[in-house]
Design a protein around this motif. Structure first.
Motif, PDB file in Angstrom:
ATOM      1  N   ASN A  41       1.180  53.729 -19.730  1.00 39.63           N
ATOM      2  CA  ASN A  41       2.601  53.420 -19.593  1.00 39.63           C
ATOM      3  C   ASN A  41       3.465  54.534 -20.191  1.00 39.63           C
ATOM      4  N   SER A  42       3.033  55.069 -21.350  1.00 38.45           N
ATOM      5  CA  SER A  42       3.788  56.161 -21.967  1.00 38.45           C
ATOM      6  C   SER A  42       3.783  57.391 -21.079  1.00 38.45           C
ATOM      7  N   LYS A  51       3.488  57.546 -17.878  1.00 35.97           N
ATOM      8  CA  LYS A  51       4.222  57.331 -16.627  1.00 35.97           C
ATOM      9  C   LYS A  51       5.741  57.297 -16.833  1.00 35.97           C
ATOM     10  N   TYR A  52       6.174  56.703 -17.969  1.00 33.13           N
ATOM     11  CA  TYR A  52       7.604  56.418 -18.089  1.00 33.13           C
ATOM     12  C   TYR A  52       8.295  57.085 -19.277  1.00 33.13           C
ATOM     13  N   PRO A  65       9.513  61.801 -18.620  1.00 31.30           N
ATOM     14  CA  PRO A  65       9.837  62.233 -17.255  1.00 31.30           C
ATOM     15  C   PRO A  65       9.968  63.754 -17.179  1.00 31.30           C
ATOM     16  N   TYR A 105      13.698  52.968 -23.854  1.00 31.62           N
ATOM     17  CA  TYR A 105      14.222  52.033 -22.851  1.00 31.62           C
ATOM     18  C   TYR A 105      15.630  52.474 -22.469  1.00 31.62           C
ATOM     19  N   GLN A 106      15.835  52.856 -21.247  1.00 35.74           N
ATOM     20  CA  GLN A 106      17.081  53.503 -20.826  1.00 35.74           C
ATOM     21  C   GLN A 106      18.046  52.553 -20.127  1.00 35.74           C
ATOM     22  N   LYS A 120      14.856  48.325 -15.813  1.00 36.79           N
ATOM     23  CA  LYS A 120      13.425  48.036 -15.880  1.00 36.79           C
ATOM     24  C   LYS A 120      12.649  49.216 -15.325  1.00 36.79           C
ATOM     25  N   VAL A 121      11.510  49.507 -15.966  1.00 37.33           N
ATOM     26  CA  VAL A 121      10.658  50.563 -15.445  1.00 37.33           C
ATOM     27  C   VAL A 121       9.984  50.092 -14.172  1.00 37.33           C
ATOM     28  N   ASN A 122       9.607  51.078 -13.313  1.00 35.64           N
ATOM     29  CA  ASN A 122       8.924  50.744 -12.080  1.00 35.64           C
ATOM     30  C   ASN A 122       7.494  50.334 -12.373  1.00 35.64           C
ATOM     31  N   GLY A 123       6.906  49.582 -11.508  1.00 34.27           N
ATOM     32  CA  GLY A 123       5.511  49.174 -11.684  1.00 34.27           C
ATOM     33  C   GLY A 123       5.317  47.751 -11.233  1.00 34.27           C
ATOM     34  N   HIS A 166      12.216  49.545 -28.943  1.00 33.11           N
ATOM     35  CA  HIS A 166      12.696  50.673 -28.141  1.00 33.11           C
ATOM     36  C   HIS A 166      13.763  51.395 -28.950  1.00 33.11           C
TER      37      HIS A 166
END
Length: 650
Positions: A567-568, A570-571, A574, A603-604, A608-611, A634
């Motif tokens: 997860n780290s 991937k998100y 960037p 957490y931006q 929500k993050v994609n997935g 976060h």
């Protein structure tokens, strides 16, 4: 009393020109040396250090820990400021939904409120905190509840809580909790005028404090309590030695509450010795520190001590004036009936000395009523029973130990006789038995080696089969054009690989039943980085000792860590940003603590993050399987903490 060496060290520290250590340095491996736990090597300005740095702490837990210490130790100097810091901590922990630290701040809040004579509010928040905090926090919580009942004059209930804190301290092997419980019992027996018992428990407390090797607020207070018992036993020189030791500590660390306590008692000591000028100076100091602290309880007792001194000097009008000031401070909200009874007794003597017999009668009537409420037969019997139960339990342990020793001695005698009788027979059979045993041992060793080989071969084959499945998935993914499906296939491969590595560790390691987790995490981390092509950009840090866990808990923890690293990658980073991922695992006496942290973007903007969300569901399922709880933060990156019950790892 065996503490001369400790005092000598303390005085040498006070007199030396050394610079006190920096308590907080976020670049160190241990960013915060916890005050009065990890170190006592700091000066009176330590609260300013905590105030300057707590908001900059890199994690919520560290910020809460520093802020809670700041709030608690401010109560030794200014109760209002201490309460303000506590309320800030309560708001922050609610905002972060951290109920554990919210409960700990409530314990601090209770400690401050009871010293502000808000006893009902203190009891309410302390009772509420019980359900939120960990077992290791309960001894201190029970100590504060005991203080609430002590202030109300309910000494039997105060003793109940002291004994409960003592039992928990022994169960947890918490020396500070045990020492504090003995200190509380010493103070309760002093209030009951049982000075020999009070001295016994006070000295016991000091011995444990000095074994612990950290000077702190409660050690300082215990010196004062022991001195009080010496004073009532007319052992003035010993009392003065302990008072002076307590004053030195209080002045070094800014314990204004303890300084006021000691100066109040020094009024009595110097008065007994006929040194009235010193007694008056001590009384003025007691009032000074109580006023700085803004503590009505201390201020009431300070004026009471001055009034009692003036009675001894025959200055009855001055005594009435001082005692009236004490009475004005002790409003209807004032809960400590023990000191109220002393106040009315002293006021009765002052009025009688001034020939105002009607007012003297009223004061003595109040004194008699309060004394009956405090020193009831039921209370006295309950405390005596508690002490008896405690002493009987200790004696029973001694008796059982002695009985066990006697049984062992008898058994040894019988064994000696039996061995003597059978020695000749054993010598005859010995040679034959040794030869037979050698053959059996060789056979068993051979069988064990075969079984170990078979088990290792099984793990090897399971590992190979899992890698075949992983390879098939990799091959299949080359024929898939949908990037989302490819990514899901890669995640499945990584999950399979994390289980495969478990079996690889089992057949390659020395222990077939457990996994060394630090090495396992290193292999897993390197694999996941390579699978995402992030080996040059991301640094893995393993903040842990070598820990062995059995396969039942190692496997789900490995899957959890795999999901969090994935997860780290991937998100959190960037555009192929550089970064650090830290994995920590701590094995406590009753639980395991796992923490995975990255310094990515966090957490931006509420997006929500994609997935698919399957990884999150898997982590939640595995956490419940291990009877654990998860906390997600976060801020300055992402941090995920877990606490698992230790019996799962047994």
């Amino acid at each position: 009393m065996g503490n001369q060496h400790f005092i000598a060290i303390f005085i040498s520290i006070l007199c030396s020109p050394l610079l006190f250590g920096q308590l907080i340095d976020f670049d160190r491996e241990t960013p915060y040396e916890k005050v009065f736990v990890d170190t006592d090597n700091f000066g009176v300005s330590y609260l300013q250090q905590l105030e300057d740095f707590y908001a900059q702490a890199p994690s919520d837990a560290l910020q809460f820990e520093i802020l809670n210490d700041l709030a608690y130790y401010w109560h030794t100097r200014n109760l209002t400021k201490a309460l303000n810091f506590t309320e800030e901590g309560l708001k922050c922990t609610l905002a972060k939904d951290d109920m554990l630290w919210h409960g700990r701040f409530q314990i601090t809040q209770g400690a401050i409120l009871l010293r502000m004579e808000k006893l009902d509010e203190a009891q309410e928040v302390l009772e509420e905190a019980k359900a939120k905090v960990l077992t290791k926090d309960l001894p201190f919580l029970n100590t504060q509840l005991g203080y609430v009942y002590e202030r109300r004059g309910q000494l039997d209930k105060a003793a109940d809580y002291a004994m409960e804190a003592l039992g928990l301290g022994e169960e947890l092997n918490d020396k500070r909790a045990m020492a504090l419980a003995y200190s509380d019992l010493s103070n309760i027996f002093w209030k009951q005028a049982k000075y020999d018992k009070g001295l016994k428990y006070g000295i016991k407390s000091i011995v444990i404090f000095e074994e612990r090797g950290i000077i702190d607020l409660d050690y300082d207070f215990t010196l004062y309590v022991v001195a009080n018992n010496f004073l009532e036993l007319n052992r003035y020189d010993e009392a003065l030695k302990y008072y002076e030791h307590s004053l030195a500590i209080g002045e070094r660390y800014g314990f204004y509450n303890n300084l006021s306590d000691v100066y109040i008692s020094l009024v009595d000591l110097y008065a007994y010795l006929g040194q009235y000028r010193k007694a008056e100076s001590a009384g003025n100091n007691a009032v000074k520190y109580a006023t700085i602290l803004d503590n009505d309880f201390m201020l009431m007792r300070s004026w009471l001590s001055i009034g009692k001194l003036q009675n001894l000097q025959g200055k009855y009008k001055n005594a009435i004036e001082s005692l009236q000031k004490s009475l004005d401070v002790a409003t209807t909200e004032f809960g400590d009936e023990y000191y109220l009874s002393q106040l009315y007794e002293a006021l009765g003597k002052a009025y009688a000395g001034d020939h105002d017999y009607m007012e003297a009668y009223k004061a003595f009537s109040k004194y008699d009523g309060l004394k009956k409420e405090i020193f009831t037969a039921e209370s006295d019997q309950r405390i005596a029973l508690l002490q008896t139960e405690f002493e009987v339990a200790q004696k029973e342990d001694t008796i059982l130990l002695q009985q066990g020793t006697i049984r062992k001695q008898k058994s040894n005698q019988m064994l000696t006789s039996t061995i003597t009788g059978l020695l000749l027979f054993l010598l005859i059979l010995g040679f034959v038995a040794i030869r037979v045993n050698r053959r059996k041992n060789k056979l068993l060793q051979q069988q064990n080696q075969e079984k170990e080989f078979l088990i290792k071969e099984i793990h090897h084959r399971v590992k190979n089969n899992l890698e075949v499945v992983s390879s098939l998935l990799s091959l299949q993914s080359t024929h898939i054009e949908d990037n989302k499906i490819k990514d899901n296939m890669l995640q499945i491969q990584n999950r399979i690989q994390s289980m495969s590595m478990i079996h690889q560790n089992l057949y390659q390691g020395k222990n077939l039943g457990s996994i060394e987790m630090k090495n396992y995490f290193k292999i897993l981390g390197d694999y996941v980085l390579q699978s995402y092509g992030a080996g040059q950009k991301i640094v893995m840090v393993y903040d842990m000792e070598e820990i062995e866990l059995n396969v039942d808990i190692a496997t789900p923890i490995g899957l959890i860590v795999n999901e969090l690293i994935t997860n780290s990658l991937k998100y959190a980073f960037p555009k192929k940003l550089n970064g650090i991922i830290t994995i920590g695992l701590v094995q406590g006496p009753a639980h395991l603590e796992l923490k995975v942290t990255d310094n990515g973007i966090g957490y931006q903007n509420g997006n929500k993050v994609n997935g698919t969300g399957f990884g999150t569901q898997l982590i939640s399922l595995l956490t419940r399987q291990l009877d654990g709880k998860m906390v997600l933060h976060h801020e300055k990156g992402t941090s995920v903490s877990f606490e698992f019950q230790y019996h799962k790892a047994a």
